[in-house]
Design a protein around this motif. Structure first.
Motif, PDB file in Angstrom:
ATOM      1  N   TYR A  95       7.022   6.376  10.679  1.00  0.00           N
ATOM      2  CA  TYR A  95       7.112   6.364   9.218  1.00  0.00           C
ATOM      3  C   TYR A  95       6.082   5.387   8.651  1.00  0.00           C
ATOM      4  O   TYR A  95       5.380   5.714   7.692  1.00  0.00           O
TER       5      TYR A  95
ATOM      6  N   TRP B 114       2.651   6.880   8.953  1.00  0.00           N
ATOM      7  CA  TRP B 114       2.475   7.906   7.914  1.00  0.00           C
ATOM      8  C   TRP B 114       2.223   7.251   6.564  1.00  0.00           C
ATOM      9  O   TRP B 114       1.338   7.657   5.813  1.00  0.00           O
ATOM     10  N   ASP B 115       2.979   6.206   6.261  1.00  0.00           N
ATOM     11  CA  ASP B 115       2.854   5.507   4.989  1.00  0.00           C
ATOM     12  C   ASP B 115       1.469   4.865   4.841  1.00  0.00           C
ATOM     13  O   ASP B 115       0.917   4.833   3.743  1.00  0.00           O
TER      14      ASP B 115
ATOM     15  N   VAL C  70      -1.393   5.897   6.134  1.00  0.00           N
ATOM     16  CA  VAL C  70      -2.483   6.870   6.088  1.00  0.00           C
ATOM     17  C   VAL C  70      -3.042   7.005   4.674  1.00  0.00           C
ATOM     18  O   VAL C  70      -4.257   7.058   4.475  1.00  0.00           O
TER      19      VAL C  70
END
Length: 133
Positions: free
Chosen positions: A41, A44-45, A47
């Motif tokens: 997570y 992803w955050d 990116v």
């Protein structure tokens, strides 16, 4: 202005580009650390932050120029001092884990700048050791 910024000449186009580069390195390192930790997570955050940092870096290299009403991008990096940019980029990037892995301090040719970077890293190391102690 920090001692490092003063040594590097203050706010210059080369230093501004180097700071954008360091921001890219920081985000890349955060993503790498998240992957190492299995925190998908957080990866992803981060990116979107990397994408934003890359966009800012690209924008700093390019300049919109209007010629007879036509707007286009041109490469602005040719107007910069590459050696100054490289010194500042390594100096700023070394503030981040990924920057230390990518850029050994020996890449900083200016002895005063290299020493300022190493002194800052030593202060940080001692501070972290005190927090852990």
């Amino acid at each position: 202005m920090t001692d490092l910024h003063t040594l590097l000449g203050g706010s210059t186009p080369e230093n501004n580009l180097a700071e954008e580069y360091a921001r890219v390195v920081d985000h890349f390192g955060r993503i790498a650390g998240a992957i190492e930790d299995g925190n998908l997570y957080y990866a992803w955050d981060k990116v979107s932050g990397l994408r934003s940092a890359l966009d800012a870096f690209e924008a700093r290299l390019g300049e919109e120029v209007t010629d007879d009403g036509e707007t286009f991008q041109r490469f602005a990096g040719r107007d910069l001092d590459g050696a100054k940019t490289a010194t500042a980029a390594v100096a700023f990037a070394r503030a981040y884990r990924a920057g230390q892995l990518l850029h050994p301090a020996e890449q900083i040719k200016d002895e005063a700048v290299r020493q300022a970077v190493l002194d800052g890293e030593e202060r940080t190391r001692r501070f972290r050791a005190e927090l852990d102690g």
